[in-house]
Design a protein around this motif. Structure first.
Motif, PDB file in Angstrom:
ATOM      1  N   THR A 122     -96.214 -25.431  44.071  1.00  0.00           N
ATOM      2  CA  THR A 122     -96.487 -26.920  43.421  1.00  0.00           C
ATOM      3  C   THR A 122     -94.860 -27.616  44.017  1.00  0.00           C
ATOM      4  O   THR A 122     -95.246 -28.557  44.304  1.00  0.00           O
ATOM      5  N   ASP A 126     -95.157 -31.219  45.828  1.00  0.00           N
ATOM      6  CA  ASP A 126     -94.497 -32.149  44.969  1.00  0.00           C
ATOM      7  C   ASP A 126     -93.518 -32.814  46.358  1.00  0.00           C
ATOM      8  O   ASP A 126     -93.547 -33.949  46.356  1.00  0.00           O
ATOM      9  N   ILE A 134     -93.903 -30.684  38.942  1.00  0.00           N
ATOM     10  CA  ILE A 134     -93.335 -29.583  38.214  1.00  0.00           C
ATOM     11  C   ILE A 134     -93.090 -29.769  36.764  1.00  0.00           C
ATOM     12  O   ILE A 134     -93.475 -28.977  35.746  1.00  0.00           O
ATOM     13  N   GLU A 137     -95.284 -29.098  33.742  1.00  0.00           N
ATOM     14  CA  GLU A 137     -96.230 -28.174  33.650  1.00  0.00           C
ATOM     15  C   GLU A 137     -95.620 -27.088  32.992  1.00  0.00           C
ATOM     16  O   GLU A 137     -94.414 -26.774  33.092  1.00  0.00           O
ATOM     17  N   THR A 142     -98.789 -24.147  37.559  1.00  0.00           N
ATOM     18  CA  THR A 142     -99.942 -24.962  37.594  1.00  0.00           C
ATOM     19  C   THR A 142    -100.977 -24.714  36.877  1.00  0.00           C
ATOM     20  O   THR A 142    -101.482 -23.458  36.857  1.00  0.00           O
ATOM     21  N   ASP A 165    -104.753 -28.549  45.078  1.00  0.00           N
ATOM     22  CA  ASP A 165    -103.815 -27.562  44.277  1.00  0.00           C
ATOM     23  C   ASP A 165    -104.448 -26.773  43.494  1.00  0.00           C
ATOM     24  O   ASP A 165    -104.663 -27.026  42.348  1.00  0.00           O
TER      25      ASP A 165
END
Length: 611
Positions: A122, A126, A134, A137, A142, A165
């Motif tokens: 992630t 990002d 991030i 979450e 994720t 993703d």
């Protein structure tokens, strides 16, 4: 040739021909194919030790057993074949570009990022798209699939790459497998300071099974103990040999946090795509593709994130996605901007469907709404039959007594924020092994908030309701409280798995016992504007521990119970514990009625091990 008989029942004559049946077919469906009486098939199965009604959806094994006895080869049609036959009946071809070579145009590669939990997938995405996902979450994990496009440069030309993703936790295996199937290239992220882990291997297996090229991103090279060479060595065991070692897999050493070599990774993706793949599609046809995720939005209704694989998707198109249908009222990209047309390899959110499609469902554009509804209805009926057949426990004559006895069963309703998460959670829960004494049964699952209908179903069947990233709506909460229905809310998937496993093993409500830690006598009482009432005390026995619980005794009578030892000092120093014979000062939360001579007993609650 004489027609065979079983238990005195004359069977229709078979000569080894193949009978094609869908998943979850009934004996009536079988009888229609061979011009037989369904009642006779019920009787045959009864003599074979299976109790089945004529209209009941039955499993593949029962259909094959019956076929063998009657000299037919029963072929249970796969979901893909069923879907192809369904679309053929509407003269729709799926999965191939229309036209010739001249109609094909270059499309961006679709990339799936996979790897072990907490190896930086992630963070990498990002960094690539320069936004922060991030922090939103739970647990930094994720929880569902996202898809977006980024632009980069190669040889002076601007090129697009589409990223999917997929979640990294092992419970999301089903979704991750789907992510690999809808992708062109897999990027496997491995932490340079951690090495190859079980989920890394799992991700490699998914990518290799889907026959997609792999690019390895060796992340966290800025951390102490990072050893990229060791990663290259470890991955040779799984058929990934770096180019510098004479192999054909591109390895890129990166740091997602420090933004090191990210451009080189994007370049490696494009070079791999150009060298190994022919990425072309026909944009001048009705759009087809795959649903990445679906969820229910309070303001917009059912919303599906779709990846266009061929053709061009336009606002106003009639669309069918899995068992959902509708008209594209609006499309938005990953930044919330409106999109009028989506070309091949473009991910967009589609608004206008009548229900929420499942993650991995195919979508296609059809000529009119009526056709879309008919295809969706047929798919829904087919899925329902298959589901009934898979859920129904086979009851044979031998174990009828056992089946009639009450079994320990935990019934669940699962509601989540998107279809992929719900499916992955159900898949993970059904794999929990707790023996034959306890059974787990999911009686309903869906996308969106917990409704009164869910609670009413729970009341009827004695069910626990699981809410994953969703809450109960107002009246549903009142009804649940009134009727005593248990609703459990989760934001991290393995917390849900652990608690359900504990419930199945009878350990969800552990028994605790009080364990005494120490006793202290109050010698002086101080008032502080900052801390409140401080008890200056001498520890008589055991120890006084910060954050333990305490009870206040005056003349051997309990004055107050369950008070927190919220601060603990020895002279001017904050301490964690003070042992017997030493002096200390502490507060009992906000409690202020403390007098010289009072005794404070401290204790903690410890879980009793079960037999």
């Amino acid at each position: 040739m004489q027609a065979p008989t079983v238990g005195g029942v004359r069977l229709p004559k078979g000569s080894g021909e193949t009978i094609r049946l869908p998943r979850g077919a009934s004996l009536t469906d079988f009888a229609d194919k061979i011009n037989a009486n369904p009642a006779s098939l019920v009787q045959v199965l009864f003599h074979l030790g299976e109790m089945v009604t004529a209209t009941q959806s039955v499993s593949d094994e029962v259909l094959e057993l019956l076929g063998t006895e009657m000299n037919y080869v029963v072929q249970v049609v796969s979901p893909e074949e069923e879907d192809r036959e369904l679309l053929d009946s509407f003269s729709i071809s799926y999965g191939e570009d229309e036209g010739g070579e001249d109609d094909l145009e270059v499309r961006p590669p679709v990339v799936t990022v996979m790897g072990h939990v907490d190896h930086g997938k992630t963070r990498l995405l990002d960094t690539i798209r320069k936004t922060n996902v991030i922090e939103t979450e739970a647990g930094g994990i994720t929880q569902h699939i996202g898809a977006y496009q980024v632009a980069t440069e190669l040889d002076g030309n601007e090129r697009l790459i589409t990223f999917i993703d997929t979640p990294g936790h092992e419970a999301f295996t089903a979704m991750r497998a789907r992510g690999a199937k809808s992708t062109d290239i897999a990027v496997i992220v491995v932490a340079a300071d951690d090495g190859v882990m079980p989920q890394t291997v799992e991700a490699i297996n998914h990518a290799q099974a889907a026959d997609v090229p792999i690019v390895v991103a060796v992340n966290k090279i800025d951390k102490e103990g990072a050893n990229p060479a060791k990663i290259r060595q470890q991955l040779t065991e799984y058929g990934l040999v770096a180019e510098e070692y004479g192999g054909d897999t591109m390895f890129v050493d990166i740091s997602a946090r420090q933004n090191i070599n990210i451009d080189q990774l994007l370049e490696a993706i494009l070079l791999t795509a150009d060298a190994a793949l022919d990425l072309r599609a026909n944009p001048n046809m009705d759009a087809q593709g795959v649903t990445i995720e679906g969820h229910l939005d309070r303001g917009r209704g059912p919303v599906a994130t779709v990846l266009v694989q061929r053709g061009t998707l336009r606002v106003g198109d009639s669309i069918v996605a899995g068992d959902a249908s509708g008209r594209v009222r609006r499309m938005v990209d990953e930044y919330g901007e409106d999109v009028e047309e989506a070309y091949p390899s473009r991910p967009v959110q589609v608004i206008g469907l009548t229900s929420v499609p499942g993650a991995g469902d195919t979508f296609l554009v059809v000529d009119e709404d009526r056709v879309a509804r008919q295809i969706a209805d047929r798919r829904r009926a087919r899925e329902r039959n298959a589901e009934l057949a898979s859920r129904r426990k086979r009851v044979s004559l031998e174990d009828l007594d056992a089946a009639l006895k009450e079994t320990s069963q935990l019934n669940l309703i699962i509601k989540g924020d998107n279809s992929g998460t719900v499916e992955a959670l159900e898949d993970a829960l059904m794999k929990i092994e707790v023996g034959d004494e306890v059974e787990l049964r999911v009686i309903h699952r869906g996308v969106g908030g917990i409704t009164e209908g869910d609670i009413n179903l729970a009341i009827a069947d004695n069910v626990i309701v699981l809410g994953f990233n969703v809450r109960a709506e107002g009246k549903a909460t009142e009804l649940a409280n009134r009727e005593g229905v248990e609703i459990r809310y989760y934001t991290v998937i393995y917390q849900a798995i652990e608690e359900i496993e504990a419930a199945l093993k009878g350990m969800l409500k552990p028994e605790f016992e009080e364990v005494e830690l120490g006793r202290a006598e109050v010698r002086e009482v101080f008032k502080s504007s900052r801390f409140g009432t401080i008890a200056g005390s001498l520890v008589l026995s055991g120890e006084i521990r910060r954050n333990a619980r305490g009870r206040l005794l005056r003349d051997n009578v309990v004055i107050a119970e369950n008070l927190p030892i919220s601060s603990l000092r020895r002279f001017k120093d904050d301490v964690v514990e003070v042992r017997e014979g030493f002096e200390c000062g502490f507060t009992l939360g906000n409690y202020s009625d403390i007098k010289v001579g009072d005794i404070v007993e401290t204790f903690e609650m410890r879980e009793k091990p079960r037999d």
